[in-house]
Design a protein around this motif. Structure first.
Motif, PDB file in Angstrom:
ATOM      1  N   TYR A 113       0.816  -1.210   0.000  1.00 44.24           N
ATOM      2  CA  TYR A 113       0.000   0.000   0.000  1.00 44.24           C
ATOM      3  C   TYR A 113       0.850   1.260   0.000  1.00 44.24           C
ATOM      4  O   TYR A 113       2.062   1.223   0.236  1.00 44.24           O
ATOM      5  CB  TYR A 113      -0.938   0.012   1.214  1.00 44.24           C
ATOM      6  CG  TYR A 113      -0.218   0.141   2.538  1.00 44.24           C
ATOM      7  CD1 TYR A 113       0.110   1.390   3.059  1.00 44.24           C
ATOM      8  CD2 TYR A 113       0.133  -0.988   3.261  1.00 44.24           C
ATOM      9  CE1 TYR A 113       0.782   1.507   4.267  1.00 44.24           C
ATOM     10  CE2 TYR A 113       0.793  -0.874   4.460  1.00 44.24           C
ATOM     11  CZ  TYR A 113       1.119   0.365   4.970  1.00 44.24           C
ATOM     12  OH  TYR A 113       1.787   0.485   6.161  1.00 44.24           O
ATOM     13  N   GLU A 115       0.295   5.270   1.708  1.00 47.05           N
ATOM     14  CA  GLU A 115      -0.552   6.009   2.649  1.00 47.05           C
ATOM     15  C   GLU A 115      -0.162   7.480   2.625  1.00 47.05           C
ATOM     16  O   GLU A 115       1.022   7.814   2.685  1.00 47.05           O
ATOM     17  CB  GLU A 115      -0.385   5.458   4.059  1.00 47.05           C
ATOM     18  CG  GLU A 115      -1.239   6.154   5.083  1.00 47.05           C
ATOM     19  CD  GLU A 115      -1.098   5.557   6.479  1.00 47.05           C
ATOM     20  OE1 GLU A 115      -1.870   5.981   7.358  1.00 47.05           O
ATOM     21  OE2 GLU A 115      -0.239   4.686   6.698  1.00 47.05           O
ATOM     22  N   LYS A 122      -5.227   5.396   2.881  1.00 47.28           N
ATOM     23  CA  LYS A 122      -4.363   4.273   2.523  1.00 47.28           C
ATOM     24  C   LYS A 122      -4.925   3.635   1.267  1.00 47.28           C
ATOM     25  O   LYS A 122      -6.104   3.288   1.215  1.00 47.28           O
ATOM     26  CB  LYS A 122      -4.318   3.273   3.667  1.00 47.28           C
ATOM     27  CG  LYS A 122      -3.189   2.278   3.595  1.00 47.28           C
ATOM     28  CD  LYS A 122      -3.214   1.318   4.769  1.00 47.28           C
ATOM     29  CE  LYS A 122      -2.445   1.880   5.937  1.00 47.28           C
ATOM     30  NZ  LYS A 122      -2.265   0.865   7.002  1.00 47.28           N
TER      31      LYS A 122
END
Length: 166
Positions: A113, A115, A122
């Motif tokens: 991910y 963020e 996110k």
């Protein structure tokens, strides 16, 4: 303008191309992980193609004036990118299209991910799902899997129209 068809063409090309990767020294030094990179286009005048057999339809996209840079990027397994802003080599505002080419298990376990620190948003990567970001804003990311994740980054001048289908 960058069209969805052009993004799809770049995705297919990058998915089927073996890029000559080299260590990205600055990021690896300051962030503490072994990112690797292949420069395809840097700026409007300097172009560097990793494969002399690049097709004309792809070359036509790469050479568009709206595109400032294109890079193929490899992130290692178990990578943690601490909060940072990306370096701006262009001396002008730009946005980055991040095209995920290889995401381990297509992120079924939400291990990969990015963020955004300011808002806490996110984004969990999925192969082929292009996102557009201002990477000069504070962000962090991780690849908590046991495999690499790989992207095609396409930098465009801010204000360029980008067509994304949802």
């Amino acid at each position: 303008m960058i069209t969805q068809n052009e993004i799809n063409r770049l995705y297919e090309w990058a998915s089927n191309t073996s890029f000559p990767l080299r260590n990205e020294r600055i990021t690896s030094k300051y962030m503490g992980y072994g990112m690797m990179i292949s420069h395809i286009k840097i700026g409007k005048k300097f172009k560097k193609y990793p494969n002399k057999q690049i097709s004309k339809p792809v070359r036509d996209i790469v050479e568009k004036e709206d595109i400032l840079g294109i890079y193929y990027v490899y992130y290692p397994p178990k990578m943690i990118a601490k909060p940072h802003v990306d370096y701006n080599p262009y001396q002008k505002d730009y946005l980055r299209l991040q095209i995920p080419i290889k995401i381990p298990n297509n992120n079924q376990n939400n291990e990969c991910y990015i963020e955004w620190i300011g808002c806490g948003e996110k984004i969990y990567w999925k192969e082929g799902e292009t996102m557009v970001f201002d990477v000069e804003k504070l962000h962090q990311g991780e690849n908590n899997s046991d495999e690499s994740m790989e992207f095609l980054y396409v930098d465009v001048e801010r204000g360029v129209e980008i067509e994304l289908w949802t």
